[in-house]
Each structure stands twice: as structure tokens, then as C-alpha cells.
Design a protein around this motif. Structure first.
Motif, PDB file in Angstrom:
ATOM      1  N   TRP A  27       0.819  -1.202   0.000  1.00 60.51           N
ATOM      2  CA  TRP A  27       0.000   0.000   0.000  1.00 60.51           C
ATOM      3  C   TRP A  27       0.860   1.263   0.000  1.00 60.51           C
ATOM      4  CZ3 TRP A  27      -5.098   0.030  -0.793  1.00 60.51           C
ATOM      5  CH2 TRP A  27      -5.816  -1.167  -0.562  1.00 60.51           C
ATOM      6  N   PRO A  28       0.418   2.294  -0.708  1.00 61.53           N
ATOM      7  CA  PRO A  28       1.104   3.584  -0.631  1.00 61.53           C
ATOM      8  C   PRO A  28       0.640   4.355   0.601  1.00 61.53           C
ATOM      9  CG  PRO A  28      -0.752   3.791  -2.107  1.00 61.53           C
ATOM     10  CD  PRO A  28      -0.718   2.342  -1.643  1.00 61.53           C
ATOM     11  N   ASP A  29       1.264   5.500   0.830  1.00 62.88           N
ATOM     12  CA  ASP A  29       0.804   6.408   1.875  1.00 62.88           C
ATOM     13  C   ASP A  29      -0.236   7.364   1.294  1.00 62.88           C
ATOM     14  OD1 ASP A  29       2.650   5.360   3.746  1.00 62.88           O
ATOM     15  OD2 ASP A  29       4.230   6.641   2.928  1.00 62.88           O
ATOM     16  N   GLN A  30      -0.960   8.029   2.187  1.00 64.64           N
ATOM     17  CA  GLN A  30      -1.818   9.141   1.789  1.00 64.64           C
ATOM     18  C   GLN A  30      -1.588  10.281   2.761  1.00 64.64           C
ATOM     19  OE1 GLN A  30      -5.768   8.392   0.353  1.00 64.64           O
ATOM     20  NE2 GLN A  30      -6.614  10.191   1.379  1.00 64.64           N
ATOM     21  N   LEU A  31      -1.453  11.484   2.238  1.00 61.09           N
ATOM     22  CA  LEU A  31      -1.202  12.648   3.074  1.00 61.09           C
ATOM     23  C   LEU A  31      -2.337  12.862   4.065  1.00 61.09           C
ATOM     24  CD1 LEU A  31       0.154  15.238   0.473  1.00 61.09           C
ATOM     25  CD2 LEU A  31       1.465  14.049   2.240  1.00 61.09           C
ATOM     26  N   GLU A  32      -1.984  13.214   5.296  1.00 61.43           N
ATOM     27  CA  GLU A  32      -2.996  13.517   6.294  1.00 61.43           C
ATOM     28  C   GLU A  32      -3.827  14.725   5.853  1.00 61.43           C
ATOM     29  OE1 GLU A  32      -1.275  14.037  10.111  1.00 61.43           O
ATOM     30  OE2 GLU A  32      -0.356  12.037  10.182  1.00 61.43           O
ATOM     31  N   GLN A  37      -9.580  14.410  -3.198  1.00 64.07           N
ATOM     32  CA  GLN A  37      -9.185  15.451  -4.142  1.00 64.07           C
ATOM     33  C   GLN A  37      -7.904  15.119  -4.892  1.00 64.07           C
ATOM     34  OE1 GLN A  37      -9.385  15.767  -0.821  1.00 64.07           O
ATOM     35  NE2 GLN A  37      -7.982  17.303   0.020  1.00 64.07           N
ATOM     36  N   ARG A  38      -7.082  14.226  -4.375  1.00 65.04           N
ATOM     37  CA  ARG A  38      -5.855  13.829  -5.080  1.00 65.04           C
ATOM     38  C   ARG A  38      -5.980  12.463  -5.753  1.00 65.04           C
ATOM     39  NH1 ARG A  38      -0.637  16.460  -2.222  1.00 65.04           N
ATOM     40  NH2 ARG A  38      -1.673  18.245  -1.244  1.00 65.04           N
ATOM     41  N   GLY A  39      -7.174  11.903  -5.722  1.00 64.66           N
ATOM     42  CA  GLY A  39      -7.395  10.595  -6.324  1.00 64.66           C
ATOM     43  C   GLY A  39      -8.087   9.669  -5.346  1.00 64.66           C
ATOM     44  N   THR A  40      -8.172   8.408  -5.695  1.00 63.75           N
ATOM     45  CA  THR A  40      -8.923   7.433  -4.896  1.00 63.75           C
ATOM     46  C   THR A  40      -8.437   7.401  -3.449  1.00 63.75           C
ATOM     47  OG1 THR A  40      -9.327   6.079  -6.853  1.00 63.75           O
ATOM     48  CG2 THR A  40      -9.586   5.006  -4.717  1.00 63.75           C
ATOM     49  N   GLU A  41      -9.373   7.555  -2.524  1.00 64.68           N
ATOM     50  CA  GLU A  41      -9.056   7.668  -1.100  1.00 64.68           C
ATOM     51  C   GLU A  41      -8.704   6.300  -0.519  1.00 64.68           C
ATOM     52  OE1 GLU A  41      -9.372   7.923   3.076  1.00 64.68           O
ATOM     53  OE2 GLU A  41     -10.887   6.854   1.881  1.00 64.68           O
ATOM     54  N   ILE A  42      -7.640   6.244   0.270  1.00 67.73           N
ATOM     55  CA  ILE A  42      -7.052   4.970   0.662  1.00 67.73           C
ATOM     56  C   ILE A  42      -7.952   4.159   1.590  1.00 67.73           C
ATOM     57  CG2 ILE A  42      -5.757   5.911   2.628  1.00 67.73           C
ATOM     58  CD1 ILE A  42      -3.455   3.990   1.732  1.00 67.73           C
ATOM     59  N   ASN A  43      -8.654   4.806   2.501  1.00 66.89           N
ATOM     60  CA  ASN A  43      -9.479   4.041   3.429  1.00 66.89           C
ATOM     61  C   ASN A  43     -10.666   3.395   2.723  1.00 66.89           C
ATOM     62  OD1 ASN A  43      -7.968   4.538   5.819  1.00 66.89           O
ATOM     63  ND2 ASN A  43      -8.813   6.612   5.900  1.00 66.89           N
ATOM     64  N   TYR A  44     -11.264   4.137   1.767  1.00 66.39           N
ATOM     65  CA  TYR A  44     -12.337   3.523   0.991  1.00 66.39           C
ATOM     66  C   TYR A  44     -11.803   2.329   0.208  1.00 66.39           C
ATOM     67  CZ  TYR A  44     -15.825   2.413  -2.420  1.00 66.39           C
ATOM     68  OH  TYR A  44     -16.711   1.709  -3.196  1.00 66.39           O
ATOM     69  N   LEU A  45     -10.646   2.515  -0.444  1.00 61.58           N
ATOM     70  CA  LEU A  45     -10.110   1.440  -1.265  1.00 61.58           C
ATOM     71  C   LEU A  45      -9.745   0.225  -0.419  1.00 61.58           C
ATOM     72  CD1 LEU A  45      -9.420   0.628  -4.147  1.00 61.58           C
ATOM     73  CD2 LEU A  45      -7.111   1.530  -3.789  1.00 61.58           C
TER      74      LEU A  45
END
Length: 381
Positions: A27-32, A37-45
Motif C-alpha cells: 500500500w502507498p501512503d496518503q497525506l494527512e 481530491q488527489r485521487g482514490t481515497e485509501i481508506n475507501y479502497l
């Protein structure tokens, strides 16, 4: 190749490989503080992937899809997969429905029985259709083009041959959205003698308006469209820029990663549907994942992207459409076309602004779209 019956039969090896990949995700990181707004949200995915691994059952979906009458035949070197369901009524109209990207022929799964058997859903058998739903070349269970040039215009010629030479219809109706709208319009332009009428849910990006340097004579709605479309391309059109210029580079990553395919596709379903940011309002997890699975098990996420390159680099101009045209616009769809432009460039005989719905309304609200299609073609029976 004559017309052959077709059943979906994905091998256990393909499903075992998918299971392994889903169990070994990096998994990649996602900025806090960031959301979609920057693409598919990690928690949903992560939630969707968890459902994919633990609850989703492809074999159940496969059996359900195989209830449709499916076929394959070769048209000009391309093996075309299609559903062909006969209408239950005294005089069904044949209609070919064309999907787009990033959906698949599953876009029309819910609408098929509503059109073939309207009586069973509160309608009249007089409004029935023979429904043909092909998979675009390079999508799903159709074969992948081996050479360049497979654009909307070329596909429209394949569809004309499928309907006349393979299926024996002398005249037929056509409908579509997204890429399907373009294919349908090229059919009407190139083969008007074959078309009873066409029905569209969008007109895509209107290039001649976007590239015109002369705004004289344009309505306020058309001027606003130019501004809105430019902003949309800048803010939302990254996928289109990549697929129109360097689709092959994108192909390597997506063809190797099921969560890459899921993220690439899911973002568009969220942004383009009438779900107010909550995918569950418009689609079930099974619906989303089955569409993703069609791309994964056939390894067509890459080949499907190439149609954007073809439509950018090899698509010929299209003239005025004289075939009777119905246009139904859904408020949450992408870039609603100006009515004045549509009236000038197509033979619009029915223009409807729908109360709800988005880009994938055949999935989101199939009843309203089916009724709109029945209503439009009632005048041409």
C-alpha cells in the motif's frame, strides 16, 4: 468465424493468481487531511479490497452473467462478444447499446430485461426491443486490436456489419453513452440508411467548440460550456491525457496490479455518478467489483485505454447527424452539452433533462433510462 454461443469461464488459475495478489499488496501512503481530491481515497479502497478478498464471489457473478444469451463472432478480424436477447412483444425493434470506459457491457445489464420484456415491469409489450450489447474491441470478452486505427468511427462500421451481415437486421436502433455515444453518432453519420433512430445520454467533449477561436454567434450557454470544459479538463482530465498520449506506459502498472485497476476505475464511478460522494448510494460493492473483474480477468485495462489514443490521433471529422436523435441529459453527468449546439449538429426530435442520474444511469437508475428510450422510439415503430 460464424456466430458461436459464448459462456464466461474464468479459469481457477486466474482467480488463484488474483487472490495471491490481493493478499500481497504494497500500500502507498496518503497525506494527512486529504480525501478524494488527489485521487482514490485509501481508506475507501482498503475497505473495498477487504470486501473483494473476504466476501465477493466471482463464480456467483459469473453464473448470473451467463444467464444472458451471449455470443461471439468475427467481424473484420475482430472477435466481438455480445449479448443478444430477443424482445417479448408483437414487433420488437432491434437496438444496439454501446458502452464506454471505464465501464463495460455490464453498463446495460439492468436495462436489458426492461427493454426486452417491458410488460413484466409495468410497461406495454408494444414497446419491446431485441437488445444487442457488444463489448467494444479491446474491452472484456471481445478480442484486442492488433493494429492501430480502432477508433469510434471504425467501431461504428463493425457494429453496422454485426447488425446486418451477422444478425440479419435491415434496419435497427442504436443508443449509447460515453464512447458509446461517439460510436452511435458515427453509425448515424456513416450508415444513416440502417438507422431507425439513435438515443444518446451525452455528447462527450465537443472539440469544435473547445478549439474555436471565434466566439461570435455563440450563445451564453455555449460560452459557459467552453469555460466549464476547459476547467474540467485541467482538473479532472489527467486520465484522458495519459490514455490519449502514453497508454502503453500506463498499461504495465495496471495490468500487473488489481488494486491499481480498482483505484483507476473507482475514482471515475465516484466522480461521474449521482452519488454525492458516497458510492454506496448508486452502486453495490458487487456491481463495482464485477465491472473491475471484467477488466482484470481479460487483462483489458491496457487495451481499453488505447481507444483514447486512437480517438485523439485517427478519428475523422463527423458531419451533421440527420437520423432522428433523442438526447437525455442527467444532471450529475460530465459536461452537459449546450442545447443550441446539439440542435444545430444533430436532428434532435426529443430533448429531455432528467431529474436525477449521472454518467452511469443505466446502472444507477435503469428504470428512468429505459422509459426514456421506450418513449423516444415509440414514434418510430
Amino acid at each position: 468465424m460464424s456466430i458461436e454461443h459464448f459462456q464466461i469461464q474464468v479459469s481457477d488459475e486466474v482467480l488463484d493468481d488474483l487472490k495471491y495478489r490481493l493478499e500481497h499488496i504494497r500500500w502507498p501512503d496518503q497525506l494527512e487531511g486529504t480525501d478524494w481530491q488527489r485521487g482514490t481515497e485509501i481508506n475507501y479502497l482498503k475497505s473495498l479490497i477487504s470486501y473483494w478478498k473476504e466476501k465477493y464471489d466471482w463464480r456467483t457473478q459469473e453464473r448470473e452473467l451467463n444467464r444472458f444469451s451471449q455470443f461471439r463472432c468475427n467481424v473484420d478480424g475482430i472477435d466481438i462478444h455480445f449479448v443478444h436477447e430477443k424482445g417479448k412483444g408483437p414487433n420488437p425493434i432491434p437496438i444496439i447499446l454501446t458502452h464506454g470506459w471505464p465501464d463495460s457491457y455490464l453498463r446495460y445489464k439492468k436495462i436489458i430485461p426492461l427493454l426486452t420484456d417491458p410488460k413484466s415491469y409495468g410497461g406495454s409489450p408494444e414497446d419491446s426491443f431485441d437488445v444487442i450489447v457488444p463489448s467494444l474491441p479491446g474491452f472484456g470478452f471481445s478480442s484486442k486490436p492488433k493494429h492501430s486505427g480502432m477508433n469510434n468511427c471504425h467501431i461504428s462500421d463493425l457494429w453496422a456489419k454485426l447488425m446486418t451481415e451477422k444478425l440479419g437486421y435491415s434496419k435497427f436502433a442504436a443508443a449509447g453513452g460515453d464512447i458509446g455515444s461517439g460510436v452511435t453518432r458515427y453509425m448515424a453519420s456513416n450508415h444513416p440508411e440502417l438507422l431507425i433512430g439513435i438515443h444518446l445520454t451525452d455528447i462527450g467533449i465537443i472539440r469544435d467548440l473547445m478549439t474555436s477561436q471565434n466566439n461570435a454567434g455563440l450563445s451564453d450557454e455555449e460560452l459557459n460550456y467552453k469555460k466549464t470544459a476547459s476547467e474540467w479538463i485541467s482538473n479532472e482530465g489527467g486520465y484522458m491525457s495519459i490514455q490519449s498520449t502514453k497508454p502503453q506506459t500506463l498499461t504495465y502498472g495496471l495490468s500487473d496490479s488489481p488494486i491499481g485497476v480498482a483505484a483507476w476505475i473507482i475514482e471515475k464511478f465516484r466522480e461521474w455518478s449521482d452519488c454525492s460522494g458516497d458510492l454506496s448510494k448508486s452502486f453495490s460493492e458487487d456491481e463495482l467489483l464485477t465491472n473491475i473483474m471484467i477488466y482484470w480477468v481479460t487483462n483489458t485495462i491496457g487495451s481499453s485505454a488505447h481507444i483514447y489514443y486512437e480517438n485523439t490521433h485517427s478519428l475523422p471529422p463527423i458531419g451533421h447527424i440527420d437520423v432522428p436523435t433523442g438526447l437525455a441529459l442527467f444532471p450529475a453527468d460530465v459536461l452537459l452539452p449546450p442545447k443550441e449546439w446539439a440542435m444545430r449538429n444533430l436532428n434532435i426530435t426529443r430533448f429531455t433533462t432528467m431529474p436525477r442520474g449521472g454518467h452511469f444511469t443505466a446502472i444507477e437508475d435503469p428504470e428512468s433510462l429505459a422509459e426514456e428510450i421506450r418513449e423516444f422510439f415509440r414514434a418510430y415503430r
